[in-house]
Motif scaffolding. Structure first.
Motif, PDB file in Angstrom:
ATOM      1  N   SER A   1       0.754  -0.915   0.332  1.00  0.00           N
ATOM      2  CA  SER A   1      -0.092   0.237   0.012  1.00  0.00           C
ATOM      3  C   SER A   1       1.062   1.354   0.079  1.00  0.00           C
ATOM      4  CB  SER A   1      -0.797   0.241   1.118  1.00  0.00           C
ATOM      5  OG  SER A   1      -1.166  -1.478   1.243  1.00  0.00           O
ATOM      6  N   GLY A   2       0.578   2.183  -0.597  1.00  0.00           N
ATOM      7  CA  GLY A   2       0.858   3.617  -0.485  1.00  0.00           C
ATOM      8  C   GLY A   2       0.538   4.518  -1.542  1.00  0.00           C
ATOM      9  N   HIS A   3       1.165   5.719  -1.770  1.00  0.00           N
ATOM     10  CA  HIS A   3       1.047   7.029  -2.510  1.00  0.00           C
ATOM     11  C   HIS A   3       1.621   6.877  -3.950  1.00  0.00           C
ATOM     12  CE1 HIS A   3       0.046   8.257   1.620  1.00  0.00           C
ATOM     13  NE2 HIS A   3      -1.110   8.472   0.714  1.00  0.00           N
ATOM     14  N   ALA A   4       0.787   7.011  -5.267  1.00  0.00           N
ATOM     15  CA  ALA A   4       1.409   6.961  -6.927  1.00  0.00           C
ATOM     16  C   ALA A   4       1.727   8.299  -6.818  1.00  0.00           C
ATOM     17  CB  ALA A   4       0.457   5.879  -7.575  1.00  0.00           C
ATOM     18  N   HIS A   5       2.803   8.858  -7.677  1.00  0.00           N
ATOM     19  CA  HIS A   5       3.226   9.642  -7.911  1.00  0.00           C
ATOM     20  C   HIS A   5       3.420   9.757  -9.420  1.00  0.00           C
ATOM     21  CE1 HIS A   5       4.239  11.190  -4.060  1.00  0.00           C
ATOM     22  NE2 HIS A   5       4.095  10.521  -4.083  1.00  0.00           N
ATOM     23  N   LEU A   6       3.126  10.544 -10.744  1.00  0.00           N
ATOM     24  CA  LEU A   6       2.933  10.233 -11.961  1.00  0.00           C
ATOM     25  C   LEU A   6       3.788  10.690 -12.314  1.00  0.00           C
ATOM     26  CD1 LEU A   6       0.633   9.374 -10.981  1.00  0.00           C
ATOM     27  CD2 LEU A   6      -0.894   9.695 -13.229  1.00  0.00           C
ATOM     28  N   LEU A   7       5.199  10.236 -13.419  1.00  0.00           N
ATOM     29  CA  LEU A   7       5.924  11.341 -14.408  1.00  0.00           C
ATOM     30  C   LEU A   7       5.727  11.497 -16.015  1.00  0.00           C
ATOM     31  CD1 LEU A   7       8.503  13.168 -13.970  1.00  0.00           C
ATOM     32  CD2 LEU A   7      10.129  10.779 -14.295  1.00  0.00           C
ATOM     33  N   PHE A   8       5.080  12.275 -16.170  1.00  0.00           N
ATOM     34  CA  PHE A   8       4.614  12.194 -17.641  1.00  0.00           C
ATOM     35  C   PHE A   8       5.660  12.637 -18.739  1.00  0.00           C
ATOM     36  CE2 PHE A   8       0.901  13.306 -15.072  1.00  0.00           C
ATOM     37  CZ  PHE A   8       0.009  12.946 -15.863  1.00  0.00           C
ATOM     38  N   HIS A   9       6.139  12.391 -20.179  1.00  0.00           N
ATOM     39  CA  HIS A   9       6.639  12.866 -20.541  1.00  0.00           C
ATOM     40  C   HIS A   9       7.179  14.249 -20.365  1.00  0.00           C
ATOM     41  CE1 HIS A   9       9.410  13.388 -24.713  1.00  0.00           C
ATOM     42  NE2 HIS A   9       9.624  12.508 -24.888  1.00  0.00           N
ATOM     43  N   PRO A  10       8.125  15.011 -20.877  1.00  0.00           N
ATOM     44  CA  PRO A  10       8.509  16.046 -20.553  1.00  0.00           C
ATOM     45  C   PRO A  10       7.755  16.969 -22.075  1.00  0.00           C
ATOM     46  CG  PRO A  10      10.565  15.597 -20.586  1.00  0.00           C
ATOM     47  CD  PRO A  10       9.851  14.456 -20.890  1.00  0.00           C
ATOM     48  N   ASP A  11       7.434  16.588 -22.868  1.00  0.00           N
ATOM     49  CA  ASP A  11       6.740  16.691 -24.504  1.00  0.00           C
ATOM     50  C   ASP A  11       5.507  16.659 -24.127  1.00  0.00           C
ATOM     51  OD1 ASP A  11       8.812  17.885 -25.338  1.00  0.00           O
ATOM     52  OD2 ASP A  11       9.008  15.655 -26.997  1.00  0.00           O
ATOM     53  N   ASN A  12       4.378  16.286 -22.719  1.00  0.00           N
ATOM     54  CA  ASN A  12       3.028  15.851 -22.324  1.00  0.00           C
ATOM     55  C   ASN A  12       2.909  17.420 -21.953  1.00  0.00           C
ATOM     56  OD1 ASN A  12       0.605  14.875 -20.896  1.00  0.00           O
ATOM     57  ND2 ASN A  12       1.446  12.835 -21.756  1.00  0.00           N
ATOM     58  N   PRO A  13       1.205  17.615 -22.548  1.00  0.00           N
ATOM     59  CA  PRO A  13       1.050  18.979 -22.023  1.00  0.00           C
ATOM     60  C   PRO A  13       0.777  18.352 -20.547  1.00  0.00           C
ATOM     61  CG  PRO A  13      -0.010  18.267 -23.675  1.00  0.00           C
ATOM     62  CD  PRO A  13       0.610  16.619 -23.301  1.00  0.00           C
ATOM     63  N   ASN A  14       0.583  17.506 -19.719  1.00  0.00           N
ATOM     64  CA  ASN A  14       0.485  16.988 -18.281  1.00  0.00           C
ATOM     65  C   ASN A  14       1.977  17.366 -17.397  1.00  0.00           C
ATOM     66  OD1 ASN A  14      -2.662  16.774 -18.059  1.00  0.00           O
ATOM     67  ND2 ASN A  14      -2.450  15.007 -19.405  1.00  0.00           N
ATOM     68  N   TYR A  15       2.660  17.144 -18.518  1.00  0.00           N
ATOM     69  CA  TYR A  15       4.578  17.195 -17.227  1.00  0.00           C
ATOM     70  C   TYR A  15       4.368  18.295 -16.335  1.00  0.00           C
ATOM     71  CZ  TYR A  15       9.063  17.059 -15.970  1.00  0.00           C
ATOM     72  OH  TYR A  15      10.222  17.449 -15.956  1.00  0.00           O
ATOM     73  N   SER A  16       4.998  17.649 -16.061  1.00  0.00           N
ATOM     74  CA  SER A  16       5.392  18.499 -14.023  1.00  0.00           C
ATOM     75  C   SER A  16       6.857  17.621 -13.677  1.00  0.00           C
ATOM     76  CB  SER A  16       3.987  18.977 -12.850  1.00  0.00           C
ATOM     77  OG  SER A  16       3.669  17.286 -12.927  1.00  0.00           O
ATOM     78  N   THR A  17       6.826  18.644 -12.527  1.00  0.00           N
ATOM     79  CA  THR A  17       8.154  17.803 -11.968  1.00  0.00           C
ATOM     80  C   THR A  17       7.855  16.666 -11.200  1.00  0.00           C
ATOM     81  OG1 THR A  17       8.294  19.051 -10.365  1.00  0.00           O
ATOM     82  CG2 THR A  17       9.542  19.114 -12.340  1.00  0.00           C
ATOM     83  N   LEU A  18       8.253  15.298 -10.582  1.00  0.00           N
ATOM     84  CA  LEU A  18       8.134  13.855  -9.366  1.00  0.00           C
ATOM     85  C   LEU A  18       7.741  14.385  -8.884  1.00  0.00           C
ATOM     86  CD1 LEU A  18       7.074  11.369  -9.565  1.00  0.00           C
ATOM     87  CD2 LEU A  18       9.349  11.128  -8.638  1.00  0.00           C
ATOM     88  N   SER A  19       6.143  14.534  -8.004  1.00  0.00           N
ATOM     89  CA  SER A  19       6.021  14.862  -6.843  1.00  0.00           C
ATOM     90  C   SER A  19       6.960  13.829  -5.207  1.00  0.00           C
ATOM     91  CB  SER A  19       4.912  15.296  -6.304  1.00  0.00           C
ATOM     92  OG  SER A  19       4.306  13.730  -6.621  1.00  0.00           O
ATOM     93  N   LEU A  20       7.535  12.967  -5.775  1.00  0.00           N
ATOM     94  CA  LEU A  20       7.932  12.618  -4.891  1.00  0.00           C
ATOM     95  C   LEU A  20       9.346  12.555  -4.717  1.00  0.00           C
ATOM     96  CD1 LEU A  20       8.055   9.880  -3.165  1.00  0.00           C
ATOM     97  CD2 LEU A  20       8.531   8.913  -4.658  1.00  0.00           C
ATOM     98  N   ASP A  21      10.315  13.065  -3.697  1.00  0.00           N
ATOM     99  CA  ASP A  21      11.641  13.395  -3.290  1.00  0.00           C
ATOM    100  C   ASP A  21      11.645  11.633  -2.961  1.00  0.00           C
ATOM    101  OD1 ASP A  21      13.772  14.134  -2.691  1.00  0.00           O
ATOM    102  OD2 ASP A  21      13.285  15.783  -1.396  1.00  0.00           O
ATOM    103  N   ILE A  22      12.666  11.275  -3.967  1.00  0.00           N
ATOM    104  CA  ILE A  22      13.543   9.843  -3.539  1.00  0.00           C
ATOM    105  C   ILE A  22      14.469  10.034  -2.838  1.00  0.00           C
ATOM    106  CG2 ILE A  22      14.182   7.741  -5.426  1.00  0.00           C
ATOM    107  CD1 ILE A  22      12.443   9.064  -8.045  1.00  0.00           C
ATOM    108  N   ARG A  23      15.290  10.753  -2.850  1.00  0.00           N
ATOM    109  CA  ARG A  23      16.387  11.062  -2.040  1.00  0.00           C
ATOM    110  C   ARG A  23      16.265  10.423  -0.819  1.00  0.00           C
ATOM    111  NH1 ARG A  23      18.021  17.034  -2.376  1.00  0.00           N
ATOM    112  NH2 ARG A  23      15.766  17.474  -1.775  1.00  0.00           N
ATOM    113  N   HIS A  24      15.028  10.495  -0.519  1.00  0.00           N
ATOM    114  CA  HIS A  24      14.778   9.872   0.927  1.00  0.00           C
ATOM    115  C   HIS A  24      14.570   8.419   0.939  1.00  0.00           C
ATOM    116  CE1 HIS A  24      14.514  14.436   2.778  1.00  0.00           C
ATOM    117  NE2 HIS A  24      14.589  14.177   1.547  1.00  0.00           N
ATOM    118  N   ARG A  25      14.050   7.677  -0.352  1.00  0.00           N
ATOM    119  CA  ARG A  25      13.767   6.841  -0.543  1.00  0.00           C
ATOM    120  C   ARG A  25      15.587   5.395  -0.800  1.00  0.00           C
ATOM    121  NH1 ARG A  25      10.571   8.473   2.702  1.00  0.00           N
ATOM    122  NH2 ARG A  25       8.674   8.519   2.443  1.00  0.00           N
TER     123      ARG A  25
END
Length: 271
Positions: free
Chosen positions: A111-135
């Motif tokens: 169980s957990g929370h999903a964080h989406l990473l779109f391609h930079p050319d996709n209109p829905n693109y935004s930077t990843l909301s999860l800070d992976i450094r802590h994982r």
């Protein structure tokens, strides 16, 4: 060193051990998992997905500079940008993934929370909301201090390269991770991402559904479909916070719960 988990979580060790045991029989790199989301009407929605594995493992290195020295407990899977699950996850990012390993008699539920990473050319693109450094943590814990010193020396000369340690923090190249996930699909699966939106009525024009982009003779057409495939490719990072592992052959059940960025609690519960 700051910014990463202090150790490899016990649940991931168990997960990898059981998957490896199953692989000895099935030869599957990673088991398929059932993904549960909440649809836009508030009802449960379940479908099978093929995880790409954990960030840092296999082909999911955290950057071009990563030679296999980093591991994480961030689970990944992918989807078409126009699939229903994308809007479901944008609306409610609570997810649960479950797999059944029939040969070993193991059920694993994450169980957990999903964080989406779109391609930079996709209109829905935004930077990843999860800070992976802590994982993330050094794969070889006994050599962590040496790795830290080596990375800090190198990065002091690189002025902030794509990966390493800068002021005690790990730099993650999320776009590199997403690209490697895409490239490690078969040509057939890559071509599927160039198709029209899944779940809609299939169109009569068969040219919209190429089975392999490299086989398209017209170069311009092939480039168009490849661009569409990459634009539609979404990599989903799951920040796991609870894992339930049932061993039916041994009648045991372990519940792992995240307490903080760096620690987990482990409880044996009734099967």
């Amino acid at each position: 060193m700051k910014g990463y988990c202090s150790r490899d979580p016990e649940w991931k060790k168990a997960f990898v051990k059981y998957v490896d045991q199953e692989r000895e029989i099935t030869n599957e790199r990673f088991p398929s998992m059932a993904l549960s989301t909440v649809d836009l009407e508030g009802r449960p929605a379940v479908r099978m997905v093929s995880p790409r594995g954990f960030v840092g493992d296999g082909f999911l290195r955290i950057s071009k500079e990563d030679k296999g020295q980093w591991a994480s407990d961030v689970l990944t899977f992918c989807t078409h940008a126009q699939s229903n699950k994308v809007q479901e996850l944008v609306n409610t990012n609570d997810v649960q993934l479950v797999t059944w390993l029939p040969n070993t008699g193991i059920q694993i539920r994450c169980s957990g929370h999903a964080h989406l990473l779109f391609h930079p050319d996709n209109p829905n693109y935004s930077t990843l909301s999860l800070d992976i450094r802590h994982r993330v943590w050094p794969r070889d814990g006994t050599d962590a201090e040496n790795k830290e010193e080596e990375e800090e020396r190198r990065n002091s000369k690189m002025a902030g390269g794509p990966m390493g340690l800068v002021n005690g923090s790990i730099l993650i190249d999320e776009e590199y991770i997403r690209e490697q996930a895409f490239l490690n699909h078969s040509p057939v699966i890559q071509a599927w991402y160039s198709w029209p939106a899944p779940g809609r009525v299939k169109l009569a024009d068969s040219s919209l559904y190429p089975m392999s982009i490299p086989r398209i003779e017209d170069k311009a057409e092939a480039e168009k479909y490849e661009a569409n495939a990459r634009r539609n490719y979404v990599l989903i990072f799951v920040d796991v916070n609870k894992v339930d592992i049932v061993n039916l052959k041994q009648s045991t059940r372990m519940l792992y719960t995240r307490r903080s960025n760096t620690s987990w609690s482990t409880t044996e519960i009734n099967p």
